[in-house]
Design an enzyme around this catalytic site. Structure first.
Site, PDB file in Angstrom:
ATOM      1  N   TYR A 112       0.890  -1.040  -0.151  1.00  0.00           N
ATOM      2  CA  TYR A 112       0.202  -0.198   0.060  1.00  0.00           C
ATOM      3  C   TYR A 112       1.057   1.641   0.504  1.00  0.00           C
ATOM      4  O   TYR A 112       1.750   1.279   0.926  1.00  0.00           O
ATOM      5  CB  TYR A 112      -0.919  -0.802   1.340  1.00  0.00           C
ATOM      6  CG  TYR A 112      -2.169   0.565   1.387  1.00  0.00           C
ATOM      7  CD1 TYR A 112      -2.764   1.776   0.938  1.00  0.00           C
ATOM      8  CD2 TYR A 112      -1.444   1.279   2.802  1.00  0.00           C
ATOM      9  CE1 TYR A 112      -3.785   2.444   1.014  1.00  0.00           C
ATOM     10  CE2 TYR A 112      -3.107   2.937   2.716  1.00  0.00           C
ATOM     11  CZ  TYR A 112      -3.919   2.982   2.370  1.00  0.00           C
ATOM     12  OH  TYR A 112      -4.725   3.733   2.170  1.00  0.00           O
ATOM     13  N   ASP A 184      -0.032  -6.917   6.463  1.00  0.00           N
ATOM     14  CA  ASP A 184      -1.627  -6.480   5.875  1.00  0.00           C
ATOM     15  C   ASP A 184      -2.206  -7.359   5.598  1.00  0.00           C
ATOM     16  O   ASP A 184      -2.267  -7.816   4.111  1.00  0.00           O
ATOM     17  CB  ASP A 184      -0.888  -5.350   5.056  1.00  0.00           C
ATOM     18  CG  ASP A 184      -2.516  -4.255   4.773  1.00  0.00           C
ATOM     19  OD1 ASP A 184      -3.725  -4.439   4.831  1.00  0.00           O
ATOM     20  OD2 ASP A 184      -2.032  -3.471   4.635  1.00  0.00           O
ATOM     21  N   LYS A 209     -12.346  -0.675   5.648  1.00  0.00           N
ATOM     22  CA  LYS A 209     -12.985  -1.424   4.335  1.00  0.00           C
ATOM     23  C   LYS A 209     -13.984  -2.543   4.833  1.00  0.00           C
ATOM     24  O   LYS A 209     -14.823  -2.139   4.782  1.00  0.00           O
ATOM     25  CB  LYS A 209     -11.760  -2.149   4.006  1.00  0.00           C
ATOM     26  CG  LYS A 209     -10.921  -1.076   3.474  1.00  0.00           C
ATOM     27  CD  LYS A 209     -11.021   0.191   2.634  1.00  0.00           C
ATOM     28  CE  LYS A 209      -9.430   0.510   2.503  1.00  0.00           C
ATOM     29  NZ  LYS A 209      -7.839   0.392   2.605  1.00  0.00           N
TER      30      LYS A 209
HETATM   31  C1  LIG Z   1      -6.935   1.103   2.737  1.00  0.00           C
HETATM   32  C2  LIG Z   1      -5.746   0.572   3.150  1.00  0.00           C
HETATM   33  C3  LIG Z   1      -5.044   0.831   3.839  1.00  0.00           C
HETATM   34  C4  LIG Z   1      -4.823   2.162   5.310  1.00  0.00           C
HETATM   35  O1  LIG Z   1      -6.136   1.954   5.428  1.00  0.00           O
HETATM   36  P1  LIG Z   1      -7.084   3.816   5.947  1.00  0.00           P
HETATM   37  O2  LIG Z   1      -8.565   3.408   6.873  1.00  0.00           O
HETATM   38  O3  LIG Z   1      -7.619   4.290   4.870  1.00  0.00           O
HETATM   39  O4  LIG Z   1      -5.788   4.673   6.604  1.00  0.00           O
HETATM   40  C5  LIG Z   1      -3.956   0.400   4.016  1.00  0.00           C
HETATM   41  N1  LIG Z   1      -3.798  -1.429   4.008  1.00  0.00           N
HETATM   42  C6  LIG Z   1      -4.182  -1.663   2.874  1.00  0.00           C
HETATM   43  C7  LIG Z   1      -4.156  -2.859   2.271  1.00  0.00           C
HETATM   44  C8  LIG Z   1      -5.738  -0.595   2.061  1.00  0.00           C
HETATM   45  O5  LIG Z   1      -6.056  -1.364   1.704  1.00  0.00           O
END
Ligand SMILES: *Cc1c(COP(=O)(O)O)cnc(C)c1O
Length: 394
Positions: A112, A184, A209
């Site tokens: 990311y 992640d 998400k």
């Molecule tokens: C969106 C995302 C993040 C960050 O999340 P936020 O809540 O927008 O800070 C981290 N890792 C991945 C893989 C993402 O898609």
């Protein structure tokens, strides 16, 4: 709060409805109330001096926070989860909690982008050497490990470009050395991949998400195994990260329906991705659950489902054609983030944030998130987009 020991024999979807709950603690109400609070009172001098009271200060947790932490920990299969204000805060607080000056860390090249910016920018200022590796490296990562390597940071599939990583092989390559394996796991949500079974010490979720699932809050989760639990919890708490009560409530509200939402996201995602694969305008579809994906075997081995985020590499098309496509779509909004009920599309070009690998695409790239609309309607919308593209490009 709940009793995971006798509940673990139930299916994960069943546990999702019951984990982190104790209605009789709250007079029978199905959900815990939203505790808003900074100050927590101590009844006696002994209580304030002993440090044994269950709640001591709002920043250190409330029953609402604990409930969501318990659900995520149980779903991901970790020992403890800590909630933070955003997915990026989950990433940065983990990096800060588990590294120190003089360390060398290995970070996936398709990570990311804001993770990369933090690692290369802030973390390296504190004396941590950051090296990027080819996400397809698998066990070959052993040759990059140095005496001072303290962490391997993975994201699978990779952001935007969806490379699948062989986590068990990467974990094995550590050869028993004291190296944290951080993953992640946002794409899979807490439901469709258990990174701890694949060797991870820490799993990160951008709860923003699929956990929240309605595009109405930001939230992050950091889940640690027994080995990482103490430094992760202490590091995050000492840095003062804590999620807001309303956001935690929205996370709790969202996660109870995660399984049904994801089943629909999964199915519609496959429908749209497969359809896009047949289009003459499309060079490649990057979706790990499609048999055509180079990482499909890893997805089948390590994941129990697929979410609905994937990318498409178009054949070369003039910018006006691309503009006509994205601007004529009625059901796909153009915007960042994903995991909500609505479909999204964003253009991307990862070349500016890659160093260990080259990104050669035939034409412009689009990342799609397939929401909860009827897939047939989405296909008609995309069809209209391609017609507009054809008109604009001639
Ligand atoms: C969106 C995302 C993040 C960050 O999340 P936020 O809540 O927008 O800070 C981290 N890792 C991945 C893989 C993402 O898609």
């Amino acid at each position: 709060m709940s009793k995971p020991s006798d509940e673990t024999k139930h299916d994960r979807k069943t546990r999702l409805a019951h984990a982190g709950r104790d209605p009789w603690r709250f007079d029978g109400f199905v959900n815990p109330p939203v505790y808003r609070g900074s100050t927590v009172l101590f009844p006696t001098l002994d209580a304030i001096e002993s440090g044994n009271q269950r709640y001591v200060y709002g920043r250190r947790g409330t029953p609402t926070v604990e409930a969501l932490e318990e659900i995520v920990a149980e779903m991901e299969g970790g020992a403890r989860t800590v909630l933070v204000p955003s997915g990026l805060a989950a990433v940065t607080s983990t990096l800060l909690a588990l590294t120190k000056a003089g360390d060398h860390i290995l970070v996936s090249d398709s990570v990311y982008k804001p993770t990369r910016l933090f690692a290369s920018g802030m973390l390296s200022r504190f004396g941590v050497t950051v090296e990027y590796y080819d996400p397809l490296i698998a066990g070959g990562i052993a040759s990059l490990i140095r005496d001072n390597t303290s962490m391997i940071y993975c994201e699978s599939p990779g952001s935007q470009t969806f490379e699948m990583q062989d986590l068990p092989a990467i974990s094995e390559a550590r050869g028993g050395r004291d190296i944290w394996l951080v993953v992640d796991n946002t794409w899979a949500s807490p439901l469709y991949c258990n990174p701890f079974r694949l060797g991870a010490d820490v799993s990160i979720q951008a709860g923003t998400k699929y956990v929240v699932g309605h595009a109405d809050a930001l939230l992050g989760t950091v889940t640690a195994n027994e080995r990482a639990r103490l430094p992760v919890v202490k590091g995050i708490q000492d840095a003062g990260h804590c999620a807001g009560s309303e956001e935690v409530f929205l996370g709790l509200r969202g996660i109870r329906t995660l399984a049904v939402r994801l089943e629909r996201h999964w199915r519609s995602g496959i429908t749209v991705a497969s359809w896009l694969e047949t289009r003459p305008e499309v060079a490649r579809v990057l979706h790990p659950a499609l048999p055509s994906h180079p990482g499909h075997a890893i997805w089948k081995r390590d994941f129990t489902g697929a979410s609905s985020l994937f990318s498409v590499v178009l054949k070369p098309v003039p910018r006006e054609g691309l503009r006509a496509f994205v601007e004529s779509l009625k059901l796909f909004g153009m915007g960042f983030s994903w995991g909500g009920f609505e479909s999204l599309v964003v253009p991307f070009d990862p070349r500016s944030h890659r160093s260990a690998t080259a990104w050669d695409a035939e034409g412009p790239c689009l990342r799609f998130h397939i929401g909860l609309e009827e897939a047939e309607d989405l296909l008609r919308d995309l069809e209209r987009g391609f017609s507009a593209m054809a008109r604009a490009a001639t």
